[in-house]
Design a protein around this motif. Structure first.
Motif, short mmCIF file in Angstrom:
data_model
loop_
_atom_site.label_atom_id
_atom_site.label_comp_id
_atom_site.label_asym_id
_atom_site.label_seq_id
_atom_site.Cartn_x
_atom_site.Cartn_y
_atom_site.Cartn_z
N ILE A 1 -9.44 10.99 1.16
CA ILE A 1 -8.13 11.22 0.95
C ILE A 1 -7.32 9.95 1.49
CG2 ILE A 1 -6.15 12.66 1.63
CD1 ILE A 1 -8.06 15.04 1.35
N LEU A 2 -7.59 9.63 2.71
CA LEU A 2 -7.09 8.44 3.35
C LEU A 2 -7.02 7.21 2.72
CD1 LEU A 2 -7.69 9.55 7.25
CD2 LEU A 2 -5.48 9.89 5.90
N GLN A 3 -8.13 6.97 1.95
CA GLN A 3 -8.18 5.76 1.19
C GLN A 3 -7.05 5.71 0.10
OE1 GLN A 3 -12.18 4.83 -0.33
NE2 GLN A 3 -12.97 6.10 1.14
N TYR A 4 -6.81 6.72 -0.17
CA TYR A 4 -5.55 6.70 -1.40
C TYR A 4 -4.22 6.70 -0.67
CZ TYR A 4 -9.34 6.88 -4.78
OH TYR A 4 -10.32 6.49 -5.60
N VAL A 5 -4.31 7.44 0.59
CA VAL A 5 -3.08 7.46 1.07
C VAL A 5 -2.60 5.68 1.48
CG1 VAL A 5 -2.05 7.88 3.42
CG2 VAL A 5 -3.24 9.50 2.18
N ASN A 6 -3.74 5.12 1.70
CA ASN A 6 -3.67 3.71 2.21
C ASN A 6 -3.09 2.85 0.70
OD1 ASN A 6 -3.96 3.36 4.95
ND2 ASN A 6 -5.98 3.37 4.53
N LEU A 7 -3.72 3.15 -0.38
CA LEU A 7 -3.28 2.63 -1.61
C LEU A 7 -1.87 2.99 -1.74
CD1 LEU A 7 -6.13 3.31 -4.03
CD2 LEU A 7 -5.66 1.11 -2.84
N TYR A 8 -1.31 4.02 -1.31
CA TYR A 8 0.04 4.30 -1.65
C TYR A 8 1.31 3.47 -1.01
CZ TYR A 8 4.69 6.89 -1.27
OH TYR A 8 5.95 7.00 -1.33
N PHE A 9 0.70 3.28 0.22
CA PHE A 9 1.50 2.41 1.38
C PHE A 9 1.25 0.77 0.88
CE2 PHE A 9 0.84 6.01 4.58
CZ PHE A 9 1.95 6.34 4.42
N GLN A 10 0.12 0.47 0.27
CA GLN A 10 -0.03 -0.94 0.02
C GLN A 10 0.80 -1.12 -1.35
OE1 GLN A 10 -4.27 -1.61 -0.78
NE2 GLN A 10 -4.84 -0.98 1.18
N ASP A 11 0.99 0.00 -2.16
CA ASP A 11 1.67 -0.34 -3.32
C ASP A 11 3.17 -0.35 -3.27
OD1 ASP A 11 -0.48 -0.01 -4.92
OD2 ASP A 11 -0.29 2.04 -5.40
N ASN A 12 3.68 0.28 -2.01
CA ASN A 12 5.11 0.56 -1.71
C ASN A 12 5.26 -0.20 -0.25
OD1 ASN A 12 6.12 3.00 -3.66
ND2 ASN A 12 4.14 3.53 -2.65
N SER A 13 4.62 -1.35 -0.33
CA SER A 13 4.93 -2.21 1.19
C SER A 13 6.26 -3.08 0.90
CB SER A 13 3.57 -3.00 1.19
OG SER A 13 3.61 -3.76 0.14
N ASP A 14 6.66 -3.30 -0.43
CA ASP A 14 7.59 -4.06 -0.29
C ASP A 14 9.09 -3.35 0.06
OD1 ASP A 14 6.09 -6.12 -1.10
OD2 ASP A 14 6.40 -5.85 -3.47
#
Length: 352
Positions: free
Chosen positions: A339-352
């Motif tokens: 689950i946390l792997q995909y949480v990290n993807l969310y933050f990577q996608d919304n880092s700007d």
């Protein structure tokens, strides 16, 4: 299945998704290329005819077996590689303890669990908390009925650390909501599910299909911050009931998944009650990735959700046990890590 969608100024885009009908197309089960070598349990030999019984039997004669409905096979090789040891358990626990959202604007990762009534959402939350508490606890209230949702309110649970950090919360928050029902007037509505994900729903909100979340809701969050929003959605499917879910569930979940994707939120899934899918895994959970029955249940869950099986992980919740089991802990912690792997993807996608 989801209730009627309330019309409000900020939810017009979801109005069309209220009437979710249609059947889920099923495909034939994927056949494993690995040769099954061991049955989960032995079957009684057939009695044969009277004349057969009167004939002398040779010592080398092989008894005939009748295949029962519960017959399932263990594969020679694991269909997913998995390591089981105390070291693996501690490594996974430390990974959760040390997790930090990859965003300065967010202090904790909010993960929402969604699934049919009785799928094991609340049990999963309690099981994960049990792992870090060092004993089996039921922090998230769990019901016993499979027809009505025991959870009626939005509840957020901080997963707290263990050992020297027992009193400190981790950066992981698991959110529990009302289960998805089969009728239009029961269960979580699409509108309310999306309101929770967007961060509009106040903590402790009492779900009611007749009173959708809106500006008039007490505690309504008009301008949600990044901390209020959900950063990953986890669909929870009961592996032991996968063959009896109404076909309309498929259309419901897939439409919901489409709306969630439009919000930029990643989704994964848990296949619960795997110990009830295969008797061998019930007695030894380390056989979970050698079970042909569980592998097929994973495929069916993927078809139901319209999701690749690489997003789905099997788990065994603590239900009747009074003591923790190392291998059950590992399977639960592996799910949290997933689950946390995909949480990290969310933050990577919304880092700007």
């Amino acid at each position: 299945m989801f209730g009627s969608l309330a019309t409000s100024s900020d939810t017009k885009s979801t109005t069309a998704a209220v009437h979710m009908f249609g059947s889920l197309a099923t495909s034939s089960d994927t056949k494993s290329s690995t040769t099954p070598v061991k049955a989960c349990f032995a079957l009684a030999p057939s009695s044969g005819t009277k004349s057969d019984r009167n004939k002398p039997k040779k010592k080398t004669e092989v008894p005939q077996f009748s295949l029962g409905a519960e017959f399932s096979l263990l594969l020679e090789n694991e269909w997913r590689k998995m390591k089981w040891s105390e070291e693996v358990r501690e490594t996974l626990m430390e990974s959760v303890r040390s997790f930090k959202p990859a965003s300065e604007a967010v202090t904790e990762a909010r993960v929402l669990l969604i699934g049919p009534v009785g799928a094991g959402k609340s049990s999963f939350i309690s099981s994960v908390q049990s792992v870090f508490s060092g004993r089996v606890i039921n922090r998230a209230m769990v019901g016993s009925s499979s027809s009505t949702s025991f959870t009626k309110k939005l509840r957020s649970y901080n997963i707290r650390g263990a050992g020297e950090k027992a009193d400190e919360p981790t950066a992981l928050v698991l959110c529990d909501v009302m289960g998805v029902g089969e009728g239009e007037s029961t269960g979580l509505t699409l509108h309310d599910a999306l309101s929770v994900i967007k961060g509009h729903a106040p903590e402790g909100h009492q779900f009611s299909p007749e009173h959708p979340i809106g500006a008039e809701t007490v505690g309504f969050v008009r301008k949600p911050s990044s901390n209020d929003k959900v950063h990953c959605v986890v669909f929870v499917i009961d592996g032991s009931s996968i063959g009896s879910y109404a076909k309309s569930f498929g259309a419901t979940f897939q439409q919901l998944r489409e709306h969630i994707s439009n919000l930029g939120v990643h989704q994964v899934a848990l296949l619960t009650h795997v110990d009830q899918v295969c008797p061998a895994s019930r007695s030894d959970i380390t056989k979970v990735y050698r079970s042909q029955a569980i592998q097929k249940a994973m495929v069916k869950a993927g078809e139901l959700l319209g999701m690749a099986t690489s997003y789905i992980v099997p788990v065994k919740n603590y239900c009747s046990e009074l003591d923790l089991d190392e291998n059950t802990d590992i399977l639960l912690l592996k799910a949290v890590d997933h689950i946390l792997q995909y949480v990290n993807l969310y933050f990577q996608d919304n880092s700007d």
